[in-house]
Write a protein that holds these residues in place. Structure first.
Motif, PDB file in Angstrom:
ATOM      1  N   ARG A  33       3.022   5.663  -8.137  1.00 14.24           N
ATOM      2  CA  ARG A  33       4.178   4.745  -7.521  1.00 14.24           C
ATOM      3  C   ARG A  33       4.427   5.336  -6.245  1.00 14.24           C
ATOM      4  NH1 ARG A  33       6.312   4.573 -12.498  1.00 14.24           N
ATOM      5  NH2 ARG A  33       7.955   6.008 -12.275  1.00 14.24           N
ATOM      6  N   ARG A  34       4.308   6.718  -6.188  1.00 16.83           N
ATOM      7  CA  ARG A  34       4.747   7.351  -4.700  1.00 16.83           C
ATOM      8  C   ARG A  34       3.705   7.172  -3.920  1.00 16.83           C
ATOM      9  NH1 ARG A  34       5.397  12.899  -5.889  1.00 16.83           N
ATOM     10  NH2 ARG A  34       5.779  13.195  -3.678  1.00 16.83           N
ATOM     11  N   MET A  35       2.218   7.439  -4.091  1.00 15.14           N
ATOM     12  CA  MET A  35       1.306   7.160  -3.545  1.00 15.14           C
ATOM     13  C   MET A  35       0.861   5.939  -2.805  1.00 15.14           C
ATOM     14  SD  MET A  35      -1.296   9.525  -6.351  1.00 15.14           S
ATOM     15  CE  MET A  35      -2.920   8.606  -5.766  1.00 15.14           C
ATOM     16  N   GLN A  36       1.500   4.863  -3.599  1.00 16.75           N
ATOM     17  CA  GLN A  36       1.481   3.405  -3.138  1.00 16.75           C
ATOM     18  C   GLN A  36       2.683   3.109  -2.473  1.00 16.75           C
ATOM     19  OE1 GLN A  36       0.587   1.665  -7.022  1.00 16.75           O
ATOM     20  NE2 GLN A  36      -1.420   2.101  -6.946  1.00 16.75           N
ATOM     21  N   GLY A  37       3.575   3.992  -2.283  1.00 12.64           N
ATOM     22  CA  GLY A  37       4.806   3.598  -1.475  1.00 12.64           C
ATOM     23  C   GLY A  37       5.766   2.750  -2.061  1.00 12.64           C
ATOM     24  N   LYS A  38       5.603   2.530  -3.291  1.00 14.05           N
ATOM     25  CA  LYS A  38       6.458   1.630  -4.235  1.00 14.05           C
ATOM     26  C   LYS A  38       7.937   2.136  -4.683  1.00 14.05           C
ATOM     27  CE  LYS A  38       2.782  -1.318  -5.760  1.00 14.05           C
ATOM     28  NZ  LYS A  38       1.744  -1.555  -7.065  1.00 14.05           N
TER      29      LYS A  38
ATOM     30  N   ARG B 166       1.364   7.832   1.889  1.00 13.40           N
ATOM     31  CA  ARG B 166       0.925   7.465   3.199  1.00 13.40           C
ATOM     32  C   ARG B 166       2.167   6.331   3.374  1.00 13.40           C
ATOM     33  NH1 ARG B 166      -3.886   7.590   4.751  1.00 13.40           N
ATOM     34  NH2 ARG B 166      -3.728   5.629   5.687  1.00 13.40           N
ATOM     35  N   ASN B 167       2.867   5.822   2.965  1.00  6.40           N
ATOM     36  CA  ASN B 167       3.657   4.645   3.415  1.00  6.40           C
ATOM     37  C   ASN B 167       5.166   5.143   3.292  1.00  6.40           C
ATOM     38  OD1 ASN B 167       1.617   2.841   3.578  1.00  6.40           O
ATOM     39  ND2 ASN B 167       1.442   2.994   1.482  1.00  6.40           N
ATOM     40  N   PRO B 168       5.766   5.964   4.179  1.00  5.82           N
ATOM     41  CA  PRO B 168       4.867   6.449   5.312  1.00  5.82           C
ATOM     42  C   PRO B 168       4.408   7.845   4.758  1.00  5.82           C
ATOM     43  CG  PRO B 168       7.228   7.154   5.778  1.00  5.82           C
ATOM     44  CD  PRO B 168       6.988   6.064   4.303  1.00  5.82           C
ATOM     45  N   VAL B 169       3.554   8.783   5.599  1.00  2.08           N
ATOM     46  CA  VAL B 169       3.301   9.943   5.135  1.00  2.08           C
ATOM     47  C   VAL B 169       4.582  10.877   5.448  1.00  2.08           C
ATOM     48  CG1 VAL B 169       2.061  12.083   6.101  1.00  2.08           C
ATOM     49  CG2 VAL B 169       1.027   9.756   6.068  1.00  2.08           C
TER      50      VAL B 169
END
Lengths: 309, 309
Positions: A33-38, B166-169
């Motif tokens: 979830r964090r990697m996908q910005g969710k 990445r969203n955002p870094v």
């Protein structure tokens, strides 16, 4: 193990392995979830516990609640000690007795998790008579689950028996700690005082690393010094079942002859020696004791009982 | 990149990724043979290079020969610098020039491999004009392949773009190095002399770890100190493509104002800062420069040019 049969233990083991899989999936889902910005925040939210490097996240608490509920439903008579509920409690005493007890760190390596450094895991132990007899450690980012049940061996991903090298298990080097990999933790006590744990720890680590003739004869010239940022509990069960030895890292005054005590849960100071093969000159256990003493010779006593840390 | 088109670079990248997969499979096969007791020796055979913690195994040499042959057949005009052929050679100079050059460490983390500690990998870089533009790192025990090609991004297992968040870094912490994970290597120079690299390194690591008010104001109170026992090369390409910065770990005298030099291959002293997000008060690059200077402030100069190491 008075009131738990081998069949019951087998069932508990199967339940613990599944719990480790489910909890590992929760950790990985949280990471994704964090990697996908969710998530609302992409920087993970955390709360500092005792100081700014002692963290707890929502994920720690969510996974602990999941495991606690599952255990309470399946085994309402068992005790439960969770890392976060324990940390949040008033007492620092590690209240483990002879009763069947689950000891759980829902997110071991919280600092690693906050940085998405892959070395984080869920760690589940089941103890009887004050000693862990089942261990499950699932590091989902690395696709590695370690598990063990007393008498049934220790396993990687349920298929590869531990220790990894078994035919035969390599003997410990004659000149150990040289030839060994030395894994250590810097820890959370960062006070810069001569008698502080940090200074004494690093002094000990330097002894282990230095050339043999260095450090007043305490040089250990280990193959390598490694720090990953995780710690114990289920690991004790798995290491012992695989043939390893774990005791205290605090050297007794008579370190050359003192008894090597069994590990004490909650002591925060552990010295673990890998499984070893027998050798014409010494048994595996003798060689492990030798490496314990060679390590005790090189390390300073630490204290985690003083206030402040 | 005068004489290599983007299409050619794409082809080289695809070739390098496949090479990393094949070489990683060789490493894993070698590990499995040892786990199954199928090798004549179950303790891995190794040869000490410069001292007893500087090792090379048959696997290093086999995998390097495989990669070298594959590259020579596909790209006979390219230069090739292999870790083991380079180490065995008479000169310690890192002979890299503007020509298209492969820089390969067939088994990065040889000490880890000898102990079956999972942090070992094959590391393949392709450089033009003296700078790595393609990187492939495959850690087969961990099922993790990192790769990058200039202009095409950096990837985990070819599907997850790097950096992971990445969203955002996330921006770098305002009080960095606090809030950062600090990864360091103890290295192979274990001489116990006050001016030796080991003593100076550990002094620097302690500065990074200590409470902010400690160590004469140099305390960095990093989140955690980690050591894995691997190093660079393809990593430079991947880190830079992901938005990271890499420069020298040796602080210049005027560390607060000096130019931050580009990384020099073969320097053995690297300081890498993770990809960062922009922040209202500073750009990502400005924040990385800030963390470089905050680190330089806390670390001692090291020398690897003296004889003996």
């Amino acid at each position: 193990m008075a009131d738990i049969s081998q069949q019951q233990l087998d069932e508990i083991y199967a339940f613990a392995v599944q719990l480790g899989k489910d909890a590992g999936q929760m950790l990985m889902d949280a990471a994704r979830r964090r990697m996908q910005g969710k998530d609302a925040t992409t920087i993970v939210d955390y709360v500092e516990k005792e100081n700014s490097v002692d963290l707890v996240t929502k994920t720690d608490n969510d996974v602990e609640a999941f495991i606690h509920n599952a255990v309470a439903k399946k085994y309402p008579d068992h005790k439960f000690i969770g890392e976060e509920t324990y940390s949040a409690g008033a007492s620092r005493a590690y209240l483990i007795d002879a009763a069947p007890t689950w000891i759980v760190d829902p997110l071991d390596g919280t600092v690693n998790f906050t940085h998405l450094f892959p070395m984080f895991c869920v760690s589940i132990a089941f103890a009887i008579d004050g000693h862990p007899v089942i261990g499950v450690i699932n590091a989902p980012f690395l696709h590695q689950t370690f598990s063990s049940c007393r008498g049934k061996g220790a396993w990687l991903n349920e298929t590869q028996r531990l220790p990894l090298i078994r035919n035969p298990v390599p003997a410990l080097p004659a000149n150990a700690p040289s030839g060994c990999t030395f894994a250590c933790e810097w820890g959370k006590d960062r006070r810069d005082t001569p008698e502080g744990n940090m200074i004494r720890k690093i002094d000990s680590f330097m002894n282990m690393a230095a050339e043999r003739e260095g450090r007043g004869g305490k040089g250990g010239m280990v193959h390598g010094v490694r720090s990953l940022g995780r710690d114990v509990a289920a690991g004790i069960a798995i290491l012992e079942e695989a043939g390893g030895l774990i005791t205290t890292a605090n050297p007794p005054a008579d370190f050359e002859t003192a008894d090597i005590p069994p590990v004490k849960l909650g002591s925060r100071l552990y010295l673990a020696i890998r499984p070893a093969g027998d050798h014409p000159d010494e048994t595996a256990r003798q060689s492990q004791h030798r490496v314990v003493r060679e390590t005790w010779k090189r390390v300073q006593e630490l204290s985690y009982s003083r206030p402040g840390v």
